[in-house]
Design a protein around this motif. Structure first.
Motif, PDB file in Angstrom:
ATOM      1  N   THR A 225       0.837  -1.206   0.000  1.00  0.00           N
ATOM      2  CA  THR A 225       0.000   0.000   0.000  1.00  0.00           C
ATOM      3  C   THR A 225       0.869   1.252   0.000  1.00  0.00           C
ATOM      4  N   THR A 226       1.923   1.251   0.819  1.00  0.00           N
ATOM      5  CA  THR A 226       2.836   2.401   0.875  1.00  0.00           C
ATOM      6  C   THR A 226       3.499   2.627  -0.473  1.00  0.00           C
ATOM      7  N   ALA A 227       3.911   1.543  -1.133  1.00  0.00           N
ATOM      8  CA  ALA A 227       4.548   1.656  -2.445  1.00  0.00           C
ATOM      9  C   ALA A 227       3.581   2.221  -3.467  1.00  0.00           C
ATOM     10  N   ALA A 228       2.321   1.746  -3.421  1.00  0.00           N
ATOM     11  CA  ALA A 228       1.316   2.233  -4.360  1.00  0.00           C
ATOM     12  C   ALA A 228       1.027   3.710  -4.136  1.00  0.00           C
ATOM     13  N   LEU A 229       0.956   4.122  -2.871  1.00  0.00           N
ATOM     14  CA  LEU A 229       0.719   5.531  -2.558  1.00  0.00           C
ATOM     15  C   LEU A 229       1.859   6.393  -3.087  1.00  0.00           C
ATOM     16  N   SER A 230       3.072   5.916  -2.939  1.00  0.00           N
ATOM     17  CA  SER A 230       4.232   6.674  -3.406  1.00  0.00           C
ATOM     18  C   SER A 230       4.222   6.846  -4.916  1.00  0.00           C
ATOM     19  N   GLU A 231       3.648   5.873  -5.621  1.00  0.00           N
ATOM     20  CA  GLU A 231       3.620   5.932  -7.076  1.00  0.00           C
ATOM     21  C   GLU A 231       2.545   6.871  -7.611  1.00  0.00           C
ATOM     22  N   VAL A 232       1.470   7.060  -6.853  1.00  0.00           N
ATOM     23  CA  VAL A 232       0.346   7.836  -7.396  1.00  0.00           C
ATOM     24  C   VAL A 232       0.201   9.221  -6.778  1.00  0.00           C
ATOM     25  N   LEU A 233       1.064   9.574  -5.832  1.00  0.00           N
ATOM     26  CA  LEU A 233       0.949  10.865  -5.148  1.00  0.00           C
ATOM     27  C   LEU A 233       2.225  11.691  -5.292  1.00  0.00           C
ATOM     28  N   PRO A 234       2.092  13.010  -5.219  1.00  0.00           N
ATOM     29  CA  PRO A 234       3.283  13.854  -5.100  1.00  0.00           C
ATOM     30  C   PRO A 234       3.957  13.538  -3.763  1.00  0.00           C
ATOM     31  N   PRO A 235       5.179  14.009  -3.531  1.00  0.00           N
ATOM     32  CA  PRO A 235       5.862  13.746  -2.260  1.00  0.00           C
ATOM     33  C   PRO A 235       4.997  14.145  -1.061  1.00  0.00           C
TER      34      PRO A 235
ATOM     35  N   PRO B  29     -16.514  -1.126  -1.253  1.00  0.00           N
ATOM     36  CA  PRO B  29     -15.651  -0.438  -0.284  1.00  0.00           C
ATOM     37  C   PRO B  29     -14.573   0.384  -0.987  1.00  0.00           C
ATOM     38  N   ILE B  30     -14.429   1.624  -0.577  1.00  0.00           N
ATOM     39  CA  ILE B  30     -13.448   2.539  -1.145  1.00  0.00           C
ATOM     40  C   ILE B  30     -12.651   3.148  -0.001  1.00  0.00           C
ATOM     41  N   THR B  31     -11.348   3.285  -0.183  1.00  0.00           N
ATOM     42  CA  THR B  31     -10.488   3.888   0.833  1.00  0.00           C
ATOM     43  C   THR B  31      -9.836   5.139   0.262  1.00  0.00           C
ATOM     44  N   VAL B  32      -9.940   6.237   1.008  1.00  0.00           N
ATOM     45  CA  VAL B  32      -9.320   7.502   0.597  1.00  0.00           C
ATOM     46  C   VAL B  32      -8.165   7.817   1.541  1.00  0.00           C
ATOM     47  N   TYR B  33      -7.007   8.089   0.972  1.00  0.00           N
ATOM     48  CA  TYR B  33      -5.828   8.486   1.745  1.00  0.00           C
ATOM     49  C   TYR B  33      -5.566   9.971   1.458  1.00  0.00           C
ATOM     50  N   THR B  34      -5.708  10.802   2.480  1.00  0.00           N
ATOM     51  CA  THR B  34      -5.395  12.216   2.333  1.00  0.00           C
ATOM     52  C   THR B  34      -3.944  12.419   2.731  1.00  0.00           C
ATOM     53  N   ALA B  35      -3.109  12.777   1.767  1.00  0.00           N
ATOM     54  CA  ALA B  35      -1.674  12.916   2.004  1.00  0.00           C
ATOM     55  C   ALA B  35      -1.332  14.365   2.329  1.00  0.00           C
ATOM     56  N   THR B  36      -0.475  14.546   3.312  1.00  0.00           N
ATOM     57  CA  THR B  36      -0.046  15.892   3.689  1.00  0.00           C
ATOM     58  C   THR B  36       1.473  15.993   3.694  1.00  0.00           C
TER      59      THR B  36
ATOM     60  N   LEU C 256      -7.826  -0.456  -8.364  1.00  0.00           N
ATOM     61  CA  LEU C 256      -6.860   0.584  -8.714  1.00  0.00           C
ATOM     62  C   LEU C 256      -6.533   1.469  -7.526  1.00  0.00           C
ATOM     63  N   MET C 257      -5.343   2.079  -7.555  1.00  0.00           N
ATOM     64  CA  MET C 257      -4.999   3.173  -6.660  1.00  0.00           C
ATOM     65  C   MET C 257      -4.870   4.399  -7.565  1.00  0.00           C
TER      66      MET C 257
END
Length: 233
Positions: free
Chosen positions: A42-52, A67-74, A98-99
């Motif tokens: 999950t961490t790897a996928a987040l790193s691929e689809v989000l800015p730093p 079921p859908i999961t939203v990750y709000t990155a800060t 998909l992520m």
């Protein structure tokens, strides 16, 4: 020892007890590594689809009963983007997960295929870098695209998303999951309840077309590749 119903039952019970204990021990040994591997993926996928980003906050939603999961990155206390773990059950062979990463303004930053079981060489191309589906949405805000009933759609359904060659159903599934992710992103930003997001042709049309593909396969060719190829004109 004389074989009796009682001692046979006792032996069977002992074997069952030992086997159950063994399964329990194996589960105890593997549960943490499995959880760690899932978290790492999950961490790897987040790193691929989000800015730093520095950290993420997680929110669970249900859209179209899925079921859908939203990750709000800060980053440094400011929202850097949103990643949505989205899914559809409308793939040619079932679930596609998909992520999808969005900038704070709603532009699709990147898409990562987490799970799919589509036809090798056809629908599986959705996971390849630079495939037509990804090229049609990456770096673009869905709100600025040609929408059909307020949703992204492949060109065959009146939209402007290029489908995978000979894999229309797989392409529709990919866009269906992205539409669900887009709905979740808008909900996370606005604080309003997410709207259902089923896109493209209706489910009955999807199934009818899938049936037609299978019929074409039976009459003209064999194999999974031919079956998926029958989706197009």
């Amino acid at each position: 020892m004389k074989s009796t119903l009682l001692n046979m039952t006792a032996v069977l019970f002992g074997i069952t007890l030992v086997a159950s204990a063994g399964v329990g021990v194996v589960n105890m040994i593997t549960v943490e590594p499995i959880a760690a591997a899932k978290a790492a993926a999950t961490t790897a996928a987040l790193s691929e689809v989000l800015p730093p980003f520095d950290e993420t906050a997680t929110e669970q939603m249900t859209i179209d009963e899925l079921p859908i999961t939203v990750y709000t990155a800060t980053k440094s206390g400011e929202v850097a983007g949103y990643a949505v773990e989205s899914m559809t059950k409308q793939g040619f062979n079932g679930v596609v997960r998909l992520m999808v990463g969005f900038t704070p303004e709603g532009t699709i930053y990147n898409v990562n295929v987490l799970e799919q079981a589509e036809t090798p060489g056809l629908g599986t191309k959705m996971a390849e870098e630079g495939n037509p589906l990804l090229r049609s949405v990456k770096g673009q805000n869905p709100a600025d695209k040609k929408l059909v009933d307020g949703r992204l759609a492949v060109t065959k359904d009146g939209g402007d998303v290029d489908a995978l060659t000979a894999a229309t159903i797989s392409s529709r599934a990919y866009i269906d999951a992205i539409n669900r992710a887009w709905s979740a992103y808008r909900s996370a930003v606005s604080g309003e309840a997410p709207a259902d997001a089923a896109s493209g042709a209706s489910k009955s049309e999807w199934k009818a077309e899938e049936g037609a593909a299978a019929t074409d396969t039976d009459s003209t060719s064999t194999g999974a590749d031919a079956q998926e190829g029958g989706q197009d004109e």
